[in-house]
Design an enzyme around this catalytic site. Structure first.
Site, PDB file in Angstrom:
ATOM      1  N   GLU A 170       0.806  -1.215   0.000  1.00 35.99           N
ATOM      2  CA  GLU A 170       0.000   0.000   0.000  1.00 35.99           C
ATOM      3  C   GLU A 170       0.843   1.271   0.000  1.00 35.99           C
ATOM      4  OE1 GLU A 170      -4.136  -1.605   2.003  1.00 35.99           O
ATOM      5  OE2 GLU A 170      -2.924  -0.174   3.122  1.00 35.99           O
ATOM      6  N   GLU A 378      -5.348  -8.485   0.617  1.00 35.04           N
ATOM      7  CA  GLU A 378      -6.140  -8.110   1.790  1.00 35.04           C
ATOM      8  C   GLU A 378      -7.587  -7.913   1.384  1.00 35.04           C
ATOM      9  OE1 GLU A 378      -4.814  -4.769   4.155  1.00 35.04           O
ATOM     10  OE2 GLU A 378      -2.716  -5.346   3.978  1.00 35.04           O
TER      11      GLU A 378
END
Length: 477
Positions: A170, A378
């Site tokens: 991320e 995720e």
């Protein structure tokens, strides 16, 4: 498109779950570990919910065997975790801390013995504080060499044991939150510096991918991107363009660099007009072009809906970190887009939109634009969980996960290549700014929002639901 019959999940599909070092390990200063920027940041009053920190977290450092045993009993096929840079190099570089490295060697061996494939993330936001102090961490190009040096040690230590790797987790979140919104370390608001920091991270990501391939490491590597598909609130062309702006600035701006080695044209042109575009040094363009990820990791939680936002319109608003539904403010980027509520989807208590169809859309868009294998690194639901007679009945989480599993199956039927699905998270853990009240795990950890509790592990109803999903390879969801 609707299908009369959905394709089966591949036989080698990686049914997994995930975590991150700072959020689960604890032992923040044990066995030679150095201090990370998060160890420092959480000590600043008011930065996290009720001042919660990762000093102990859920004590995975001392209880990893117990956690892996629970994974084995569940039938988990893969476990994604991150390595703390500061356990390997307490000061970012120099002499290897063998005790820190040994912890991960032991964890990987424990996973392999249990028949669980380890998926390793090299960087999940915890850069050594020593490098932040020395040269500003990601603010300097020096970080590229230090990151590659650290990664090479890890590659060599686990060559032949770890097949799938995540280079950066991320990047869009840790750069924006750290240098644009000042809600993650180092807590700065500097738009030009943000884009330069992000450029350095792009270079480091490319350099590490190249190093992986140069070493001939068995397996594959790629970054993991927090992708939020952007919608228009309606068919008004102004709002459609706002959604296009959001997709360009919030998604293509990262993924195009990962997959094509180039920033998208409209986005870069816009940044040049504003005077905040990243500065290229000699060789930067060539380095970005040279790196070829083997897969793209996607962290998917929600979609976003957009409307026109004039140049004097709304900017960033306060995030909901309290769990009081409806407390998020209106947010946007003036002259680009404004995020508005989607009337067709529900929201969590933290105001995250629940949109399983958005995951199918995300996979379809990435497949069409980049033609790359996708690993869902995720996906999960953060909510309040309660213990009732020693059990946790989290039907809401089962409903959420089941709908997203179905969306993946539909995307596979559409023709996408999806390697695996890692839920967030395996056990409950520290949720960065949200503390310990926001729970994600299959396994409940006895620890309240004030960090008091026995740390006892209790499988939730969702644990047993996922066990059945794995046993049937997704045929029973």
């Amino acid at each position: 498109m609707e299908h009369k019959k959905l394709a089966k999940f591949p036989e080698n599909f990686l049914w997994g779950s995930a975590s991150a070092a700072y959020q689960v390990e604890g032992a923040w200063n044990e066995d030679g570990k150095g201090v990370s920027v998060w160890d420092t940041y959480v000590r600043i009053p008011g930065k996290t919910f009720k001042g919660t920190d990762g000093n102990v977290a859920v004590d995975h450092y001392h209880r990893y065997k117990e956690d892996v045993a629970l994974m084995k009993a569940q039938g988990l096929k893969a476990y994604r975790f991150s390595i703390a840079w500061t356990r390997i190099f307490p000061n970012g570089r120099g002499e290897i801390n063998q005790k820190g490295l040994q912890f991960y060697i032991d964890l990987v061996d424990e996973l392999l013995a249990a028949g669980i494939e380890p998926l390793v993330t090299l960087y999940h936001w915890d850069i050594p504080q020593a490098l932040q102090d020395e040269y500003g961490g990601w603010e300097s190009r020096q970080v590229i060499a230090d990151f590659v040096n650290y990664a090479e040690v890890i590659f060599n230590a686990f060559n032949g044991k770890v097949k799938r790797w995540v280079s950066l987790n991320e990047q869009n979140i840790f750069t924006a939150h750290g240098w644009l919104l000042a809600i993650h370390p180092p807590g700065k608001i500097d738009e030009k510096l943000f884009y330069q920091v992000n450029h350095h991270a792009n270079l480091a990501n490319a350099a590490v991918i190249n190093k992986f391939h140069e070493l001939g490491i068995e397996g594959g590597i790629g970054p993991s991107f927090a992708y939020t598909p952007q919608y228009s609130i309606d068919s008004d062309p102004k709002n459609v363009l706002a959604a296009e702006n959001a997709e360009e600035m919030l998604s293509h701006f990262w993924m195009d660099v990962y997959m094509y080695g180039e920033y998208p044209i409209a986005a870069l042109n816009y940044l040049k007009e504003k005077g905040v575009a990243p500065e290229f040094a000699e060789g930067d363009a060539e380095l970005l072009k040279s790196a070829k990820p083997d897969h793209l990791g996607i962290n998917y939680y929600q979609s976003a809906t957009n409307a026109f936002n004039p140049v004097d319109g709304v900017g960033f608003a306060e995030m909901n970190t309290t769990g009081k539904k409806g407390t998020s403010g209106e947010s946007g980027a003036p002259g680009l887009y404004k995020r508005v509520q989607n009337p067709y989807v529900d929201r969590t208590n933290w105001d995250w939109e629940i949109d399983p169809e958005g995951l199918r859309i995300a996979i379809r868009r990435i497949t069409s634009r980049y033609r790359t294998p996708i690993l869902i690194t995720e996906n999960g639901l953060g909510e309040y969980d309660k213990v009732e007679d020693g059990q946790i009945h989290d039907d809401y989480r089962i409903k959420y996960l089941a709908s997203h599993v179905k969306a993946i199956q539909e995307a596979i039927t559409d023709g996408a290549t999806v390697l695996g699905y890692c839920t967030w998270s395996y056990t409950d853990l520290l949720s960065w700014l949200n503390g310990y009240q926001k729970r994600y795990g299959f396994v409940y950890v006895d620890q309240d929002e004030n960090q008091n509790g026995s740390q006892k592990r209790i499988p939730k109803d969702s644990y047993y639901w996922y066990k059945k999903v794995i046993e049937t390879n997704g045929e029973e969801i």
